[in-house]
Design an enzyme around this catalytic site. Structure first.
Site, PDB file in Angstrom:
ATOM      1  N   LYS A  45       0.843  -1.202   0.000  1.00 18.91           N
ATOM      2  CA  LYS A  45       0.000   0.000   0.000  1.00 18.91           C
ATOM      3  C   LYS A  45       0.878   1.251   0.000  1.00 18.91           C
ATOM      4  O   LYS A  45       2.088   1.183   0.237  1.00 18.91           O
ATOM      5  CB  LYS A  45      -0.920   0.005   1.213  1.00 18.91           C
ATOM      6  CG  LYS A  45      -0.219   0.175   2.548  1.00 18.91           C
ATOM      7  CD  LYS A  45      -1.220   0.264   3.680  1.00 18.91           C
ATOM      8  CE  LYS A  45      -0.503   0.484   5.015  1.00 18.91           C
ATOM      9  NZ  LYS A  45      -1.446   0.682   6.117  1.00 18.91           N
ATOM     10  N   ARG A 146     -11.045   2.398  14.485  1.00 20.22           N
ATOM     11  CA  ARG A 146     -10.759   3.074  13.226  1.00 20.22           C
ATOM     12  C   ARG A 146     -11.637   2.516  12.129  1.00 20.22           C
ATOM     13  O   ARG A 146     -12.391   3.218  11.484  1.00 20.22           O
ATOM     14  CB  ARG A 146      -9.265   2.944  12.891  1.00 20.22           C
ATOM     15  CG  ARG A 146      -8.823   3.752  11.707  1.00 20.22           C
ATOM     16  CD  ARG A 146      -7.344   3.592  11.451  1.00 20.22           C
ATOM     17  NE  ARG A 146      -6.989   2.253  11.029  1.00 20.22           N
ATOM     18  CZ  ARG A 146      -5.754   1.897  10.657  1.00 20.22           C
ATOM     19  NH1 ARG A 146      -4.774   2.791  10.684  1.00 20.22           N
ATOM     20  NH2 ARG A 146      -5.492   0.657  10.278  1.00 20.22           N
ATOM     21  N   TYR A 320      15.998  30.969   2.454  1.00 25.32           N
ATOM     22  CA  TYR A 320      14.899  31.828   2.878  1.00 25.32           C
ATOM     23  C   TYR A 320      15.096  32.338   4.299  1.00 25.32           C
ATOM     24  O   TYR A 320      15.502  31.589   5.197  1.00 25.32           O
ATOM     25  CB  TYR A 320      13.577  31.074   2.777  1.00 25.32           C
ATOM     26  CG  TYR A 320      13.034  31.001   1.371  1.00 25.32           C
ATOM     27  CD1 TYR A 320      12.646  32.157   0.703  1.00 25.32           C
ATOM     28  CD2 TYR A 320      12.922  29.782   0.719  1.00 25.32           C
ATOM     29  CE1 TYR A 320      12.145  32.100  -0.593  1.00 25.32           C
ATOM     30  CE2 TYR A 320      12.424  29.699  -0.587  1.00 25.32           C
ATOM     31  CZ  TYR A 320      12.034  30.872  -1.231  1.00 25.32           C
ATOM     32  OH  TYR A 320      11.550  30.819  -2.512  1.00 25.32           O
ATOM     33  N   MET A 368      11.182  24.608  -1.689  1.00 21.58           N
ATOM     34  CA  MET A 368      10.265  23.676  -2.337  1.00 21.58           C
ATOM     35  C   MET A 368      10.995  22.746  -3.302  1.00 21.58           C
ATOM     36  O   MET A 368      10.716  21.547  -3.352  1.00 21.58           O
ATOM     37  CB  MET A 368       9.188  24.449  -3.092  1.00 21.58           C
ATOM     38  CG  MET A 368       8.144  23.557  -3.769  1.00 21.58           C
ATOM     39  SD  MET A 368       6.913  24.503  -4.676  1.00 21.58           S
ATOM     40  CE  MET A 368       6.042  25.319  -3.342  1.00 21.58           C
TER      41      MET A 368
END
Length: 428
Positions: A45, A146, A320, A368
């Site tokens: 998965k 769940r 940044y 990014m």
């Protein structure tokens, strides 16, 4: 893994290498632990935990994996396209409009809501399937809260419906549950879950149903053996086959890897708050001794290349918000990989990358699409050099456990966060 150039159609120097040999080695170790009486559902998965399901699933199938576990019908369809004959277990149920795909692609859904039965029965009757022709696996909620039917009202309703529809096209082939603290499989909590599961299975049998498979437990269950005797006894009492669902260990990691859990909690307070690994790593005795843990090999390496170099003066900033300020003349290397590729921004100013076999610290904030390294201590670093963000180079390595500790998370998240835009390249 090797450091050779990989021939592939991608051009941006960012890629993940997936080792077939290591994946099959890990699967073989799990098979040995399961032998001779336990079946395995190899969990692929979440794009095979970030490794690439369309790469890994066929390799596992060729190595003898009879069952493959996926999250959704959509994932099941993708795996079916590359695995023609394996059983594919859809572990998170189904939704409106998916039942027809379940039939078309011969998927086996996990069910627990009445509407799951409605969708599947309607599609099966439209396809003119005979009674009990569509196998499903019924999940029991034993404390995870769940998914799954809790013993009592919902389970009784499902069983009543099945009893009242003797010509139903659905066959309860399997019954399963999910342990919420698998790293504590010998704990009273998990023992109580096993007992609740046994009560539910007894109720199902009393309703005249005889599932061929019972499954619970994961990689840790195989590694420690804790809880297996009770699960084996339950399966034997109902003349069923026991199946486990290993996931993370397939890809080279175990919940105990990377030092003791207490050490990881010291590095990462959030782990304890989230209930991850509250037992010391070696509180469990490993079946086959320590080698049963040490023999698993990480399957994935995440790599890039230096695409630019520059030297900045003392006092200059980088990245940044200028969070990196050079204390001296500093040589910086640029990698074309960032948080959009799955390199967590939490590694900004904390993580390292391997260049020419040495650790280069990440300088400033991860962008990014780009990451800056301080390669002042690696004067031979050059444009085009391979940079290993996850994996091995020279005599050093960086693992998903290492990154998880820095990011205060778990290795599952590190691996599955690697973005789809990063090509997965098969090696060896």
């Amino acid at each position: 893994m090797n450091n050779r150039n990989v021939s592939s159609p991608f051009t941006r120097p960012v890629w993940a290498e997936i080792s077939r040999a290591r994946l099959l080695h890990n699967f073989s170790m799990l098979q040995q632990l399961a032998s001779p009486d336990i079946r395995l559902a190899a969990v692929v998965k979440a794009n095979a935990y970030g490794h690439g399901a369309t790469l890994c699933a066929p390799w596992l199938a060729a190595a003898g994996a009879e069952w493959l576990g996926v999250t959704s019908v959509e994932e099941g369809v993708a795996v079916r396209a590359v695995c023609a004959t394996q059983r594919i277990l859809v572990m998170s149920g189904l939704w409106q409009g998916e039942a027809e795909a379940v039939l078309e692609h011969c998927l086996t859904p996990v069910v627990w809501e009445p509407f799951h039965l409605d969708l599947l029965a309607r599609a099966a009757r439209q396809a003119k399937l005979p009674p009990q022709a569509l196998p499903v696996h019924l999940e029991i909620d034993t404390g995870m809260s769940r998914q799954g039917a809790a013993h009592g009202g919902l389970l009784e309703e499902l069983l009543r419906r099945l009893r009242e529809e003797p010509d139903s096209p659905l066959l309860i082939e399997g019954v399963l549950t999910h342990f919420h603290s698998p790293d504590e499989l010998d704990s009273p909590v998990t023992a109580a879950q096993i007992a609740a599961f046994a009560t539910a299975v007894d109720t199902i049998a009393a309703a005249g149903l005889a599932p061929a498979l019972l499954h619970a437990g994961n990689s840790t269950s195989l590694l420690t053996g804790h809880g297996l005797d009770a699960l084996r006894a339950l399966a034997a009492r109902h003349h069923a086959q026991l199946m486990l669902r290993p996931g993370l260990a397939l890809y080279g990691y175990t919940p105990q890897a990377g030092g003791s859990v207490s050490e990881r909690e010291e590095q990462s307070p959030r782990l304890k708050a989230e209930g991850y690994g509250l037992q010391p790593a070696h509180s469990h005795s490993l079946r086959g001794g320590a080698s049963a843990l040490e023999g698993f090999q990480p399957v994935l390496s995440l790599k890039s290349r230096i695409v630019s170099l520059r030297t900045i003066a003392a006092g200059a900033t980088a990245g940044y918000n200028g969070t990196f300020r050079a204390a001296r003349s500093t040589r910086l290397a640029l990698l074309p990989i960032g948080y959009a590729d799955g390199l967590s921004r939490l590694l900004s100013g904390r993580g390292h990358v391997l260049v020419r076999g040495h650790r280069a610290p990440i300088a400033g904030r991860i962008s990014m699409d780009q990451t800056i390294l301080d390669v002042s201590g690696i004067p031979e670093a050059a444009i085009g050099d391979e940079a290993v963000l996850l994996g091995e180079q020279g005599n050093d390595r960086i693992t998903a456990e290492d990154l998880a500790a820095l990011c205060q998370t778990i290795p599952w998240e590190i691996l599955t966060s690697i973005a789809a835009r990063v090509p997965r390249v098969a090696v060896d």
